[in-house]
Design a protein around this motif. Sequence first.
Motif, PDB file in Angstrom:
ATOM      1  N   THR A   1       4.225  77.076  24.788  1.00  0.00           N
ATOM      2  CA  THR A   1       5.580  76.703  24.374  1.00  0.00           C
ATOM      3  C   THR A   1       5.743  76.841  22.866  1.00  0.00           C
ATOM      4  O   THR A   1       6.754  77.356  22.373  1.00  0.00           O
ATOM      5  N   ARG A   2       4.747  76.377  22.136  1.00  0.00           N
ATOM      6  CA  ARG A   2       4.814  76.455  20.679  1.00  0.00           C
ATOM      7  C   ARG A   2       4.916  77.906  20.217  1.00  0.00           C
ATOM      8  O   ARG A   2       5.687  78.245  19.310  1.00  0.00           O
TER       9      ARG A   2
ATOM     10  N   LEU B   1       8.424  79.312  20.902  1.00  0.00           N
ATOM     11  CA  LEU B   1       9.412  78.788  19.970  1.00  0.00           C
ATOM     12  C   LEU B   1       9.294  79.484  18.612  1.00  0.00           C
ATOM     13  O   LEU B   1      10.297  79.825  17.979  1.00  0.00           O
TER      14      LEU B   1
ATOM     15  N   GLY C   1      16.290  76.469  22.031  1.00  0.00           N
ATOM     16  CA  GLY C   1      15.433  75.321  21.765  1.00  0.00           C
ATOM     17  C   GLY C   1      14.936  75.294  20.330  1.00  0.00           C
ATOM     18  O   GLY C   1      14.933  74.241  19.677  1.00  0.00           O
ATOM     19  N   ALA C   2      14.521  76.465  19.803  1.00  0.00           N
ATOM     20  CA  ALA C   2      14.003  76.521  18.435  1.00  0.00           C
ATOM     21  C   ALA C   2      15.090  76.219  17.425  1.00  0.00           C
ATOM     22  O   ALA C   2      14.879  75.475  16.465  1.00  0.00           O
TER      23      ALA C   2
ATOM     24  N   SER D   1      17.886  74.508  17.916  1.00  0.00           N
ATOM     25  CA  SER D   1      18.303  73.111  18.034  1.00  0.00           C
ATOM     26  C   SER D   1      17.286  72.184  17.388  1.00  0.00           C
ATOM     27  O   SER D   1      17.646  71.212  16.714  1.00  0.00           O
ATOM     28  N   GLU D   2      16.004  72.489  17.588  1.00  0.00           N
ATOM     29  CA  GLU D   2      14.958  71.649  16.998  1.00  0.00           C
ATOM     30  C   GLU D   2      14.967  71.781  15.474  1.00  0.00           C
ATOM     31  O   GLU D   2      14.837  70.786  14.755  1.00  0.00           O
ATOM     32  N   ALA D   3      15.121  73.002  14.995  1.00  0.00           N
ATOM     33  CA  ALA D   3      15.127  73.221  13.548  1.00  0.00           C
ATOM     34  C   ALA D   3      16.332  72.560  12.885  1.00  0.00           C
ATOM     35  O   ALA D   3      16.252  72.095  11.735  1.00  0.00           O
TER      36      ALA D   3
ATOM     37  N   LYS E   1      17.498  69.790  13.225  1.00  0.00           N
ATOM     38  CA  LYS E   1      17.317  68.364  12.958  1.00  0.00           C
ATOM     39  C   LYS E   1      17.026  68.084  11.482  1.00  0.00           C
ATOM     40  O   LYS E   1      17.307  67.002  10.983  1.00  0.00           O
TER      41      LYS E   1
ATOM     42  N   MET F   1      22.741  70.126  20.074  1.00  0.00           N
ATOM     43  CA  MET F   1      22.266  68.804  19.661  1.00  0.00           C
ATOM     44  C   MET F   1      22.556  67.728  20.700  1.00  0.00           C
ATOM     45  O   MET F   1      21.936  66.669  20.718  1.00  0.00           O
TER      46      MET F   1
ATOM     47  N   PHE G   1      19.640  66.330  22.774  1.00  0.00           N
ATOM     48  CA  PHE G   1      18.528  65.605  22.142  1.00  0.00           C
ATOM     49  C   PHE G   1      18.881  64.147  22.009  1.00  0.00           C
ATOM     50  O   PHE G   1      20.033  63.790  21.841  1.00  0.00           O
TER      51      PHE G   1
END
Length: 466
Positions: free
Chosen positions: A391-392, A395, A432-433, A435-437, A439, A463, A466
């Motif tokens: 997964t990592r 991403l 996903g990447a 959206s996570e970034a 933050k 967002m 999450f």
Amino acid sequence: MKLNLIQGFTFGFKINSLLDKKVDKFPSNHKSARENPDAVNLKLNKEIMKGRIKGPFDEPPFDKFICSPLGLIPKKESGSFRLIHDLSFPKGDSVNFWTPPEYTSVSYQNIETVIELVQEHGFNCEMREANTNKCSVALNTFLTLSKTLGVPIKDEKTQLPTTCITIYGIEIDSRAMVARLPKDKIAKFWVSLTYLSVVVPGRAFLRRLFDLTIGHSCPHYRITLNSEARADLRAWFDFVSNYNGKSCFLFQKWVSSESLKLYSDAAGVHGGYAAVFGSTWFAGEWPQNMLQLHITIKELFPIVLAVEIWGHSLSNHKVLFLTDNQAVADIINKTSSRDKILMKLVRRLVLASLKFNIHFKAKHIAESPSHSSLVKSNSSFSATASFESMTRKLLQASLSTATRASYNRMLKAYEQFCLSPELYKGHSFRIGAASEAAKGTSLSVIQQMGRWKSNALQNYIRMDNF
């Protein structure tokens, strides 16, 4: 059958004793009876007046005669006792010892049967069928038959139609569809384990305690608890500390782990473990202290972890675990093992099941040649079979200069672990990447990293998830 019942209740039932000698043993009554002779005499006189028993006798009334001691057991009502005629004493020469089992064995309906009947009739209906007179007719027929045969009926024990009835000390409530212990029974948890046998699958944690009593015929004997018995008591303490005495009725049908899309697997020394439940999963490599443990422990470990993590989604179910390891299936079904490490896992499994009201069992299945393992038993596990690692990498690749071909190869490798690969597309990881970034990274930096040349980036940031 009718004549046998009438003769039996009128003149007594034959027990077909095999006693072929004179037994010159006249044991004293049990301590409970000796300490309260007035209560014993009151009970005996009542039975004599009603013609149910004869006596007292100065000499044995028969040549082949066995004298059985009496005892008293306190009832729930203060000052009330139940008179016990101990036909299993003395050991080796008792009435029950010399009577064939088919004449002494008694079978009762268990609590599971009662619950199944309530479920069969449905919500709020168990005793409400009295509206159709079924229950009333059945009850009156039984009372009339008992009166004809001379069978004594305790009126205060006669239960009229109701939606909440107490059976074997357990309340069955068809309105709430729960089985619960009365408040006084919950209070007894801290001084007695008697009522814990109703908790499924917790009965396994009483077995070792019961085994310690084997060979001890006197209740006042002191018994030393071994380490396994102490561990079982600690498990009960953890459970009782949070138990409210209620258990929702389990679903009637067993559901297999396959139908739940619950899969687990483990590999050997150079592997790891993994489990998948629907679209969620976990995986890991064996820590150093578990590398050399045998495969049975490693196969059971992800099953236990899965119940602990996803137990809330399995609540009130009867779950059938499918496993290709026969030893694991046997251990789950017996909830017992001689191996101390396995027993630690079994206790965790049982405690999680008690917490989420899950009844479980296991079935061994032969591994299908077409079945692809969740994990691989080779040194490349961390590179090819670790969910976290894969997964990592996806991403990172989704916001890097990775080529489409290399990215698709990674995605294809990832999909072997997914039960629903159609849910994961190339853009899934870019979403996903991004959206996570988002933050903690500015939109301009994310736009540059992901090579977005327009405001389309904003469509990738979700967002609200999450």
